[in-house]
Design an enzyme around this catalytic site. Structure first.
Site, PDB file in Angstrom:
ATOM      1  N   ASP A 191       0.805  -1.211   0.000  1.00 24.40           N
ATOM      2  CA  ASP A 191       0.000   0.000   0.000  1.00 24.40           C
ATOM      3  C   ASP A 191       0.841   1.265   0.000  1.00 24.40           C
ATOM      4  O   ASP A 191       0.387   2.326  -0.423  1.00 24.40           O
ATOM      5  CB  ASP A 191      -0.921  -0.007   1.232  1.00 24.40           C
ATOM      6  CG  ASP A 191      -1.868   1.190   1.247  1.00 24.40           C
ATOM      7  OD1 ASP A 191      -2.618   1.356   0.285  1.00 24.40           O
ATOM      8  OD2 ASP A 191      -1.831   1.955   2.234  1.00 24.40           O
ATOM      9  N   MET A 272      -7.314   6.097   3.243  1.00 20.31           N
ATOM     10  CA  MET A 272      -7.495   7.181   2.270  1.00 20.31           C
ATOM     11  C   MET A 272      -6.302   7.340   1.340  1.00 20.31           C
ATOM     12  O   MET A 272      -6.329   8.192   0.451  1.00 20.31           O
ATOM     13  CB  MET A 272      -7.730   8.500   3.019  1.00 20.31           C
ATOM     14  CG  MET A 272      -9.007   8.534   3.829  1.00 20.31           C
ATOM     15  SD  MET A 272     -10.486   8.321   2.817  1.00 20.31           S
ATOM     16  CE  MET A 272     -10.369   9.737   1.735  1.00 20.31           C
ATOM     17  N   ARG A 273      -5.246   6.533   1.527  1.00 18.67           N
ATOM     18  CA  ARG A 273      -4.066   6.705   0.683  1.00 18.67           C
ATOM     19  C   ARG A 273      -4.401   6.452  -0.783  1.00 18.67           C
ATOM     20  O   ARG A 273      -3.877   7.120  -1.675  1.00 18.67           O
ATOM     21  CB  ARG A 273      -2.942   5.780   1.138  1.00 18.67           C
ATOM     22  CG  ARG A 273      -1.653   6.007   0.363  1.00 18.67           C
ATOM     23  CD  ARG A 273      -0.503   5.169   0.890  1.00 18.67           C
ATOM     24  NE  ARG A 273       0.014   5.726   2.133  1.00 18.67           N
ATOM     25  CZ  ARG A 273      -0.008   5.099   3.301  1.00 18.67           C
ATOM     26  NH1 ARG A 273      -0.532   3.895   3.387  1.00 18.67           N
ATOM     27  NH2 ARG A 273       0.486   5.662   4.386  1.00 18.67           N
ATOM     28  N   ALA A 274      -5.287   5.488  -1.056  1.00 17.57           N
ATOM     29  CA  ALA A 274      -5.648   5.194  -2.437  1.00 17.57           C
ATOM     30  C   ALA A 274      -6.283   6.402  -3.110  1.00 17.57           C
ATOM     31  O   ALA A 274      -5.982   6.714  -4.274  1.00 17.57           O
ATOM     32  CB  ALA A 274      -6.606   4.002  -2.482  1.00 17.57           C
ATOM     33  N   VAL A 277      -3.469   9.070  -3.729  1.00 18.75           N
ATOM     34  CA  VAL A 277      -2.553   8.693  -4.801  1.00 18.75           C
ATOM     35  C   VAL A 277      -3.248   8.742  -6.153  1.00 18.75           C
ATOM     36  O   VAL A 277      -2.673   9.203  -7.146  1.00 18.75           O
ATOM     37  CB  VAL A 277      -1.981   7.283  -4.535  1.00 18.75           C
ATOM     38  CG1 VAL A 277      -1.199   6.780  -5.745  1.00 18.75           C
ATOM     39  CG2 VAL A 277      -1.088   7.299  -3.309  1.00 18.75           C
TER      40      VAL A 277
END
Length: 651
Positions: A191, A272-274, A277
């Site tokens: 991730d 929330m990283r997706a 990014v």
């Protein structure tokens, strides 16, 4: 030798795009390239550095500070000299690199004797404002991968040694390549990479022939070959620089943000990283396309690169992304068009079609349909039940193996448990012990200043204890006595759960099966637990129970592995009901085979069921000197429940 030109690589369009977008916007978080060996992964990464614009650095700064905005905490600051322009760097991190080589090291002798902080920068400092490339990143120790990804995310590297701390800027594009056959990265680490790309060699004979033609021409005359593509590389470099300049002007509208959020929510990604990014990638793709506003096409491209590795819940999930699901999510979040004069508004017209059902043939918990085989049901294949959190089984004693998360071991990191003898100069120096060794000799050494007068013989090194990864060898009974479908499904679920536990603890795994007239090494020891899970899923059952042959094959495998990898201690897991029915003296031969495994930490997973039990697995555990665990107690929750129950009765 000049590097292979970036534009000379045949095919690999998705990888080419991912690398370019990361070069345009380093904030994306880098690229993880997954693929079989010999697919030009490393070639493309090394060629990318030649396309990046040169950077201005402060003269004399070992940390490549930007003269226009120097790092206020730079160990070499403050900077007053002129700026120097140099090419962007590609720094390669070897798989076997020590932690000090990566993050840098502090000279403890100078700190004690002179009271100064003498910091020698590592690879993170060298990669600042450039590329950091890790080939075979899945083989890198977890703590180093964590260090790299933390630095990439925070933009800083910090070194702390015995109370002395140094911090410096470390902003770089992190690129990792890996062959999935050699083992996966943990989901948490997957991730942290911004984008991921799956690459495979072309099956088109014409394209393969062109790859060979170009490679041979390059090896024959690298300079001439690179010159043929110099203009193409220079043109691509100018386009990347133009996109970098346009990037701050690209607009990400609220409608585009809602589309991104809808797509990420539809794939049920964690955190929330997706979303972040995907948004950064969409902006970079818009700039690369020469647009100043993010479009649906930009989001589509970004999702294909940013989401496949984030939707995996465990290492047995297949990577990838459902294109139909992606298109549906994009359509659901498209901003409504202004209704025309003849349009009755959103309430009119036909309704959207219902979503299609999932793939046919699947059963709950990922089980595959059961299939019979062989005349009279002599052989059958049963799918596995849903895996669960398994109990932790450890190898006894303290080892010195590869770093992992299973058994106790002496390592170069972890908690300090003592001091090594003066003759053993390994690991990091121990500050307090070194001072104690030097203190009694200060008068005889003529000490006059504030610092200690040190000799090499004063240095003491910390003895640290952490955890190691082990070799977990499964020896699974696949005979007819195990063939009841409900029973074998439970057995496979337990072994699958232990495989998942081995994956998380960075173990090697192997699989020996025995049935009918002999035993087979179904999977030689490997770090790819995915292969073990696949072999387990397809494991047929039936026939007699050659227990002795299974134990003999397990002993042979462990003997060979002790030569190949002597530091990795084994854990043998025997999955059986304890019966031995192959041959007249099957029981005696099984007991003799168990004697060959003396000294090996073992667990016997007892698969016997029913009211009338013979207790043969418990007897086998006694002969092996192994822990006896009924099948129903493999789950961690069952152990917790048993302890609570016993505590309740005691109260």
């Amino acid at each position: 030798m000049r590097p292979y030109p970036f534009t000379a690589v045949v095919g690999m369009q998705e990888l080419r795009l991912a690398l370019v977008l990361s070069a345009i916007s380093p904030a994306i978080g880098g690229v993880l390239v997954r693929g079989e060996k010999g697919t030009a992964k490393s070639t493309m990464v090394r060629a990318l550095a030649g396309l990046l614009p040169p950077v201005d650095v402060a003269e004399g700064c070992r940390f490549s500070c930007d003269p226009a905005a120097p790092d206020p905490q730079c160990p070499d600051g403050p900077h007053a000299g002129p700026a120097i322009r140099r090419p962007a760097r590609l720094v390669e991190l070897p798989v076997g690199a020590a932690e000090d080589r990566v993050v840098g090291s502090l000279n403890l002798e100078r700190a004690l004797a002179e009271g100064v902080t003498d910091y020698q920068p590592g690879l993170l400092a060298a990669a600042h404002r450039g590329l950091l490339y890790v080939d075979e990143v899945n083989l890198l120790h977890d703590h180093l991968v964590d260090t790299l990804l933390d630095a990439a995310a925070m933009g800083r590297a910090t070194v702390e040694r015995e109370g002395v701390s140094v911090s410096h800027a470390a902003r770089f594009v992190l690129i990792g390549t890996m062959n999935p056959e050699e083992g996966e990265l943990r989901p948490q680490l997957l991730d942290r990479f911004g984008l991921t790309v799956e690459v495979a060699s072309s099956r088109d004979p014409e394209e393969r022939a062109e790859v060979i033609r170009r490679r041979l021409a390059y090896e024959a005359d690298p300079g001439t070959f690179a010159g043929r593509y110099a203009d193409d590389d220079a043109s691509l470099a100018r386009e990347i620089q133009a996109a970098q300049e346009l990037l701050p002007s690209v607009t990400l509208s609220d409608d585009a943000l809602r589309q991104i959020a809808e797509v990420c929510a539809s794939f049920e990604v964690d955190g929330m990283r997706a979303d972040i990014v995907t948004a950064r990638t969409a902006v970079a793709h818009a700039a690369w396309s020469g647009r100043d506003k993010v479009s649906t096409e930009d989001i589509r491209v970004a999702a294909r690169l940013a989401l496949p590795h984030r939707r995996r819940r465990n290492p047995f999930d297949a990577p990838g992304i459902d294109e139909d699901q992606l298109e549906q999510a994009l359509q659901d979040a498209e901003p409504p068009e202004d209704p025309g004069p003849d349009d009755d508004g959103p309430g009119s017209g036909s309704q959207a079609p219902e979503p299609e059902a999932g793939p046919q043939g699947e059963t709950e918990g990922g089980q595959q349909p059961e299939t019979g085989g062989g005349a009279g049901g002599q052989q059958q294949t049963t799918g596995a039940g849903k895996p669960y959190r398994a109990r932790l089984f450890q190898v006894a004693g303290v080892g010195e193996g590869e770093r992992g998360r299973r058994s106790r071991a002496v390592t170069d990191s972890g908690r300090t448990v003592g001091v090594r003898p003066p003759s053993v100069r390994e690991g990091r120096p121990h500050l307090v012990a070194t001072m104690r060794a030097a203190a009694p000799h200060q008068r005889s050494r003529g000490r006059t200043g504030a610092g200690l007068v040190l000799r090499k013989g004063d240095l003491r090194y910390a003895l640290r204890e952490g955890n190691e990864g082990n070799l977990v060898l499964f020896c699974v009974d696949a005979s007819g006595s195990m063939g009841a479908r409900a029973r074998m499904r439970e057995v496979k679920a337990a072994v699958l759960s232990l495989l998942l536990d081995a994956y998380q603890r960075r173990d090697k795994v192997g699989l020996v099966t025995f049935r009918a007239n002999g035993a087979d090494l179904a999977l030689p020891p490997t770090i790819s637990v995915e292969d073990a899970a696949a072999r387990l899923e397809a494991l047929p059952t039936g026939g007699r129970t050659p227990l002795a042959e299974g134990l003999l094959e397990a002993a042979r495998v462990l003997r060979v592995e002790s030569v190949r990898d002597p530091r990795r201690r084994p854990l043998l897991v025997v999955v059986t009901d304890g019966r031995a029915t192959s041959g007249a003296d099957a029981v005696r031969r099984a007991q003799a085979a168990a004697g060959l495994l003396a000294g090996v930490t073992a667990v016997v997973m007892d698969c016997e069921t029913g009211r009338m039990r013979l207790g043969l697995a418990a007897e086998l555990a006694e002969h092996l000197g192994a822990e006896h665990v009924p099948l129903g107690e493999v789950a961690a929750d069952s152990l917790t429940s048993a302890v609570k129950s016993r505590l309740g009765r005691a109260a």
